[in-house]
Scaffold this motif. Structure first.
Motif, PDB file in Angstrom:
ATOM      1  N   GLU A   3       0.820  -1.210   0.000  1.00  0.00           N
ATOM      2  CA  GLU A   3       0.000   0.000   0.000  1.00  0.00           C
ATOM      3  C   GLU A   3       0.854   1.260   0.000  1.00  0.00           C
ATOM      4  N   ALA A   4       2.000   1.233   0.672  1.00  0.00           N
ATOM      5  CA  ALA A   4       2.874   2.398   0.737  1.00  0.00           C
ATOM      6  C   ALA A   4       3.404   2.791  -0.643  1.00  0.00           C
ATOM      7  N   ALA A   5       3.396   1.874  -1.596  1.00  0.00           N
ATOM      8  CA  ALA A   5       3.890   2.160  -2.934  1.00  0.00           C
ATOM      9  C   ALA A   5       2.875   2.931  -3.785  1.00  0.00           C
ATOM     10  N   PHE A   6       1.645   3.074  -3.307  1.00  0.00           N
ATOM     11  CA  PHE A   6       0.627   3.812  -4.037  1.00  0.00           C
ATOM     12  C   PHE A   6       0.735   5.295  -3.680  1.00  0.00           C
ATOM     13  N   THR A   7       1.620   5.995  -4.378  1.00  0.00           N
ATOM     14  CA  THR A   7       1.813   7.420  -4.161  1.00  0.00           C
ATOM     15  C   THR A   7       1.790   8.129  -5.509  1.00  0.00           C
ATOM     16  N   LEU A   8       1.455   9.409  -5.472  1.00  0.00           N
ATOM     17  CA  LEU A   8       1.456  10.201  -6.691  1.00  0.00           C
ATOM     18  C   LEU A   8       2.859  10.229  -7.302  1.00  0.00           C
ATOM     19  N   ALA A   9       3.878  10.349  -6.464  1.00  0.00           N
ATOM     20  CA  ALA A   9       5.259  10.395  -6.951  1.00  0.00           C
ATOM     21  C   ALA A   9       5.640   9.125  -7.708  1.00  0.00           C
ATOM     22  N   ARG A  10       5.061   8.023  -7.326  1.00  0.00           N
ATOM     23  CA  ARG A  10       5.350   6.745  -7.997  1.00  0.00           C
ATOM     24  C   ARG A  10       4.725   6.678  -9.386  1.00  0.00           C
ATOM     25  N   PHE A  11       3.514   7.244  -9.537  1.00  0.00           N
ATOM     26  CA  PHE A  11       2.786   7.129 -10.793  1.00  0.00           C
ATOM     27  C   PHE A  11       2.996   8.305 -11.742  1.00  0.00           C
ATOM     28  N   LEU A  33      -2.051   5.434 -19.104  1.00  0.00           N
ATOM     29  CA  LEU A  33      -2.202   6.363 -17.986  1.00  0.00           C
ATOM     30  C   LEU A  33      -2.127   7.774 -18.561  1.00  0.00           C
ATOM     31  N   ILE A  34      -3.240   8.512 -18.515  1.00  0.00           N
ATOM     32  CA  ILE A  34      -3.270   9.829 -19.134  1.00  0.00           C
ATOM     33  C   ILE A  34      -3.196  10.965 -18.114  1.00  0.00           C
ATOM     34  N   ASP A  35      -3.383  10.657 -16.824  1.00  0.00           N
ATOM     35  CA  ASP A  35      -3.316  11.714 -15.815  1.00  0.00           C
ATOM     36  C   ASP A  35      -3.045  11.113 -14.445  1.00  0.00           C
ATOM     37  N   ALA A  36      -2.230  11.800 -13.671  1.00  0.00           N
ATOM     38  CA  ALA A  36      -1.983  11.484 -12.265  1.00  0.00           C
ATOM     39  C   ALA A  36      -2.023  12.822 -11.539  1.00  0.00           C
ATOM     40  N   SER A  37      -3.067  13.049 -10.740  1.00  0.00           N
ATOM     41  CA  SER A  37      -3.301  14.368 -10.142  1.00  0.00           C
ATOM     42  C   SER A  37      -3.458  14.299  -8.636  1.00  0.00           C
ATOM     43  N   ALA A  38      -2.945  15.315  -7.963  1.00  0.00           N
ATOM     44  CA  ALA A  38      -3.144  15.440  -6.518  1.00  0.00           C
ATOM     45  C   ALA A  38      -4.622  15.682  -6.252  1.00  0.00           C
ATOM     46  N   GLY A  39      -5.111  15.110  -5.169  1.00  0.00           N
ATOM     47  CA  GLY A  39      -6.505  15.287  -4.790  1.00  0.00           C
ATOM     48  C   GLY A  39      -6.673  16.394  -3.771  1.00  0.00           C
ATOM     49  N   ARG A  40      -7.868  16.507  -3.263  1.00  0.00           N
ATOM     50  CA  ARG A  40      -8.185  17.544  -2.271  1.00  0.00           C
ATOM     51  C   ARG A  40      -8.340  16.963  -0.873  1.00  0.00           C
ATOM     52  N   GLY A  42      -6.138  15.723   1.261  1.00  0.00           N
ATOM     53  CA  GLY A  42      -4.960  15.670   2.114  1.00  0.00           C
ATOM     54  C   GLY A  42      -3.721  15.330   1.309  1.00  0.00           C
ATOM     55  N   ALA A  43      -2.608  15.250   1.998  1.00  0.00           N
ATOM     56  CA  ALA A  43      -1.310  15.076   1.344  1.00  0.00           C
ATOM     57  C   ALA A  43      -1.205  13.764   0.568  1.00  0.00           C
ATOM     58  N   GLN A  44      -1.894  12.728   1.002  1.00  0.00           N
ATOM     59  CA  GLN A  44      -1.787  11.430   0.359  1.00  0.00           C
ATOM     60  C   GLN A  44      -2.868  11.186  -0.687  1.00  0.00           C
ATOM     61  N   SER A  45      -3.746  12.140  -0.901  1.00  0.00           N
ATOM     62  CA  SER A  45      -4.867  11.975  -1.812  1.00  0.00           C
ATOM     63  C   SER A  45      -4.447  12.263  -3.256  1.00  0.00           C
ATOM     64  N   PHE A  46      -4.781  11.332  -4.171  1.00  0.00           N
ATOM     65  CA  PHE A  46      -4.502  11.545  -5.591  1.00  0.00           C
ATOM     66  C   PHE A  46      -5.387  10.630  -6.418  1.00  0.00           C
ATOM     67  N   SER A  47      -5.417  10.911  -7.719  1.00  0.00           N
ATOM     68  CA  SER A  47      -6.195  10.064  -8.620  1.00  0.00           C
ATOM     69  C   SER A  47      -5.377   9.741  -9.857  1.00  0.00           C
ATOM     70  N   LEU A  48      -5.710   8.610 -10.459  1.00  0.00           N
ATOM     71  CA  LEU A  48      -5.107   8.174 -11.714  1.00  0.00           C
ATOM     72  C   LEU A  48      -6.222   8.040 -12.734  1.00  0.00           C
ATOM     73  N   THR A  49      -5.989   8.505 -13.948  1.00  0.00           N
ATOM     74  CA  THR A  49      -6.969   8.353 -15.022  1.00  0.00           C
ATOM     75  C   THR A  49      -6.322   7.573 -16.155  1.00  0.00           C
ATOM     76  N   PHE A  50      -6.991   6.503 -16.555  1.00  0.00           N
ATOM     77  CA  PHE A  50      -6.537   5.646 -17.636  1.00  0.00           C
ATOM     78  C   PHE A  50      -7.488   5.790 -18.820  1.00  0.00           C
ATOM     79  N   GLU A  51      -6.943   5.643 -20.026  1.00  0.00           N
ATOM     80  CA  GLU A  51      -7.772   5.646 -21.225  1.00  0.00           C
ATOM     81  C   GLU A  51      -7.621   4.296 -21.913  1.00  0.00           C
ATOM     82  N   ALA A  52      -8.749   3.698 -22.279  1.00  0.00           N
ATOM     83  CA  ALA A  52      -8.759   2.413 -22.966  1.00  0.00           C
ATOM     84  C   ALA A  52      -9.753   2.494 -24.118  1.00  0.00           C
ATOM     85  N   ALA A  53      -9.767   1.475 -24.947  1.00  0.00           N
ATOM     86  CA  ALA A  53     -10.680   1.425 -26.084  1.00  0.00           C
ATOM     87  C   ALA A  53     -12.126   1.559 -25.608  1.00  0.00           C
ATOM     88  N   ALA A  54     -12.969   2.084 -26.483  1.00  0.00           N
ATOM     89  CA  ALA A  54     -14.386   2.278 -26.140  1.00  0.00           C
ATOM     90  C   ALA A  54     -15.116   0.949 -25.958  1.00  0.00           C
TER      91      ALA A  54
END
Length: 94
Positions: A3-11, A33-40, A42-54
């Motif tokens: 779980e500790a490996a799931f950080t914005l800096a990693r992705f 992976l089209i986006d890796a953004s900090a969330g709102r 707290g410090a550890q909050s972030f999101s990843l956005t992936f794009e795949a075929a329709a």
């Protein structure tokens, strides 16, 4: 992946790279992976956005993702948008 490996800096350095999304034991779908953004949330909050075929359009659930620079991981992905390029799926942390 611990779980500790799931950080914005990693992705963040992997934005633009290809992941393999496992649908079951035999089927797979490439996803970029089209986006890796900090969330709102707290410090550890972030999101990843992936794009795949329709198609196939995937329901929200846990999927196994693989990338050459990371250990295989299970992420809860939610479809969030349909674009001309395909479908966007989001994973939120924190």
């Amino acid at each position: 992946m611990p779980e500790a490996a799931f950080t914005l800096a990693r992705f963040a350095p992997l934005v633009g790279s290809r992941f393999t999304l496992r649908l079951d034991d035999a089927a797979e779908l490439p996803a970029q992976l089209i986006d890796a953004s900090a969330g709102r949330g707290g410090a550890q909050s972030f999101s990843l956005t992936f794009e795949a075929a329709a198609e196939p359009a995937l329901p929200q659930r846990i999927y196994r993702l693989e990338h050459p620079q990371l250990d295989a991981m299970d992420l809860f992905l939610v479809p969030v948008a349909r674009t001309a390029a395909g479908l966007h799926y989001e994973a939120v942390f924190g």
